[in-house]
Enzyme design. Sequence first.
Site, PDB file in Angstrom:
ATOM      1  N   SER A 149      -5.211 -15.879  16.039  1.00  0.00           N
ATOM      2  CA  SER A 149      -4.212 -17.312  16.269  1.00  0.00           C
ATOM      3  C   SER A 149      -3.806 -17.903  15.328  1.00  0.00           C
ATOM      4  O   SER A 149      -4.738 -18.943  14.532  1.00  0.00           O
ATOM      5  CB  SER A 149      -5.867 -17.708  16.414  1.00  0.00           C
ATOM      6  OG  SER A 149      -7.764 -17.490  15.911  1.00  0.00           O
ATOM      7  N   SER A 172      -3.797 -10.476  10.001  1.00  0.00           N
ATOM      8  CA  SER A 172      -3.948  -8.654  10.630  1.00  0.00           C
ATOM      9  C   SER A 172      -4.624  -8.380   9.215  1.00  0.00           C
ATOM     10  O   SER A 172      -4.137  -8.587   7.737  1.00  0.00           O
ATOM     11  CB  SER A 172      -2.936  -8.002  10.899  1.00  0.00           C
ATOM     12  OG  SER A 172      -2.738  -7.287  11.153  1.00  0.00           O
ATOM     13  N   GLY A 173      -5.563  -7.961   9.597  1.00  0.00           N
ATOM     14  CA  GLY A 173      -5.866  -7.045   8.006  1.00  0.00           C
ATOM     15  C   GLY A 173      -7.116  -7.060   7.052  1.00  0.00           C
ATOM     16  O   GLY A 173      -7.230  -6.947   6.169  1.00  0.00           O
ATOM     17  N   ALA A 174      -7.517  -9.131   7.717  1.00  0.00           N
ATOM     18  CA  ALA A 174      -8.202 -10.094   6.737  1.00  0.00           C
ATOM     19  C   ALA A 174      -9.205  -9.159   6.576  1.00  0.00           C
ATOM     20  O   ALA A 174     -10.264  -9.770   5.685  1.00  0.00           O
ATOM     21  CB  ALA A 174      -8.113 -11.535   7.002  1.00  0.00           C
ATOM     22  N   GLY A 175      -9.777  -8.698   7.727  1.00  0.00           N
ATOM     23  CA  GLY A 175     -11.113  -8.236   7.710  1.00  0.00           C
ATOM     24  C   GLY A 175     -12.257  -8.801   9.304  1.00  0.00           C
ATOM     25  O   GLY A 175     -13.656  -9.033   9.342  1.00  0.00           O
ATOM     26  N   LYS A 176     -11.332  -9.451  10.098  1.00  0.00           N
ATOM     27  CA  LYS A 176     -11.719  -9.651  11.404  1.00  0.00           C
ATOM     28  C   LYS A 176     -12.913  -9.462  12.235  1.00  0.00           C
ATOM     29  O   LYS A 176     -13.923  -9.570  12.604  1.00  0.00           O
ATOM     30  CB  LYS A 176     -10.842 -10.739  12.255  1.00  0.00           C
ATOM     31  CG  LYS A 176     -10.275 -12.205  11.055  1.00  0.00           C
ATOM     32  CD  LYS A 176      -9.252 -12.826  12.747  1.00  0.00           C
ATOM     33  CE  LYS A 176      -7.684 -11.602  13.279  1.00  0.00           C
ATOM     34  NZ  LYS A 176      -6.710 -10.982  11.916  1.00  0.00           N
ATOM     35  N   GLY A 216      -7.298 -14.896  11.128  1.00  0.00           N
ATOM     36  CA  GLY A 216      -6.814 -14.524  10.146  1.00  0.00           C
ATOM     37  C   GLY A 216      -5.586 -13.804   9.983  1.00  0.00           C
ATOM     38  O   GLY A 216      -5.284 -13.578  11.748  1.00  0.00           O
TER      39      GLY A 216
HETATM   40  P1  ADP Z   1      -8.694  -8.068  10.800  1.00  0.00           P
HETATM   41  O1  ADP Z   1      -9.323  -7.480  12.796  1.00  0.00           O
HETATM   42  O2  ADP Z   1      -8.863  -9.243  10.992  1.00  0.00           O
HETATM   43  O3  ADP Z   1      -7.156  -7.411  10.877  1.00  0.00           O
HETATM   44  P2  ADP Z   1     -10.164  -5.542   9.751  1.00  0.00           P
HETATM   45  O4  ADP Z   1     -11.470  -5.948   9.975  1.00  0.00           O
HETATM   46  O5  ADP Z   1      -9.202  -4.758  11.147  1.00  0.00           O
HETATM   47  O6  ADP Z   1      -8.677  -6.734  10.084  1.00  0.00           O
HETATM   48  O7  ADP Z   1      -9.216  -4.923   8.729  1.00  0.00           O
HETATM   49  C1  ADP Z   1     -10.009  -5.541   7.745  1.00  0.00           C
HETATM   50  C2  ADP Z   1     -10.225  -4.216   5.899  1.00  0.00           C
HETATM   51  O8  ADP Z   1     -10.925  -5.144   5.603  1.00  0.00           O
HETATM   52  C3  ADP Z   1     -11.441  -2.879   6.777  1.00  0.00           C
HETATM   53  O9  ADP Z   1     -10.533  -1.735   6.212  1.00  0.00           O
HETATM   54  C4  ADP Z   1     -12.633  -3.523   5.604  1.00  0.00           C
HETATM   55  O10 ADP Z   1     -12.851  -2.546   5.610  1.00  0.00           O
HETATM   56  C5  ADP Z   1     -11.790  -4.551   4.668  1.00  0.00           C
HETATM   57  N1  ADP Z   1     -12.915  -5.135   3.923  1.00  0.00           N
HETATM   58  C6  ADP Z   1     -12.769  -5.169   2.292  1.00  0.00           C
HETATM   59  N2  ADP Z   1     -13.581  -6.004   2.148  1.00  0.00           N
HETATM   60  C7  ADP Z   1     -13.980  -7.190   3.005  1.00  0.00           C
HETATM   61  C8  ADP Z   1     -14.746  -7.415   3.591  1.00  0.00           C
HETATM   62  N3  ADP Z   1     -15.739  -8.724   2.315  1.00  0.00           N
HETATM   63  N4  ADP Z   1     -15.142  -8.007   5.061  1.00  0.00           N
HETATM   64  C9  ADP Z   1     -14.160  -7.189   5.900  1.00  0.00           C
HETATM   65  N5  ADP Z   1     -13.375  -7.008   5.483  1.00  0.00           N
HETATM   66  C10 ADP Z   1     -13.016  -6.393   4.365  1.00  0.00           C
END
Ligand code: ADP
Length: 190
Positions: A101, A29-33, A27
């Site tokens: 990815s 960046s910032g999606a929540g992975k 997903g």
């Molecule tokens: P990634 O690893 O995809 O770059 P991050 O996990 O670092 O993303 O960041 C995702 C952000 O979104 C975090 O600040 C998290 O608290 C927020 N968020 C809000 N809702 C969700 C959810 N349902 N699942 C995951 N993260 C979430």
Amino acid sequence: MMLQPIESLELLEPRIAQKGLTVWFTGLSGAGKTTISQAVYKKLIDQGLKVEHLDGDLVRQTLTKGLGFSQSDRIENIRRIGFVAHLLTRNDVIVLVSAISPYRAAREEVRQQIGSFVEIFVDAPLSVCEQRDVKGLYQKARNGEIQRFTGIDDPYEAPFDPEVICSTATESIEQSIAKVMNAIAIFPAR
Ligand code: ADP
């Protein structure tokens, strides 16, 4: 020689073996992975399972250090992560991979290689990811301070048929975690 008492023989029965599985989070960046995969990691460890977490940011500082963000380097990044995930999976470890990815074909390639594989599409609209801007990278990309940033000036190919979709803009973190835990629990090879 003393014979073993019959009750203690049960202890010699092998325990049901854990089967290996790669759980691949893709997903923007910032999606929540990272958030979801870290929580899932903790839950699985708490269940006494053998788990490894390959997180994109850490992998790029170690295993794939020196690779950039061209299409070929991004594919190479996925392949190297896939290679390690495969080794671990065939040794019955549960492997959590969290990495943007962005290329569908590269993810399909590692799926075929690994076999025991579930894909988690961590999905949030670009606007939401950009608003979260967890690492300040979207701002930098918009300012032209970094190039080839996925979603801004580099492509992201969403999976066509992932096992799980976590829609993180509309569901809670707990709901997203539960979906992934459920997929791991019902995976046919386990
Ligand atoms: P990634 O690893 O995809 O770059 P991050 O996990 O670092 O993303 O960041 C995702 C952000 O979104 C975090 O600040 C998290 O608290 C927020 N968020 C809000 N809702 C969700 C959810 N349902 N699942 C995951 N993260 C979430």
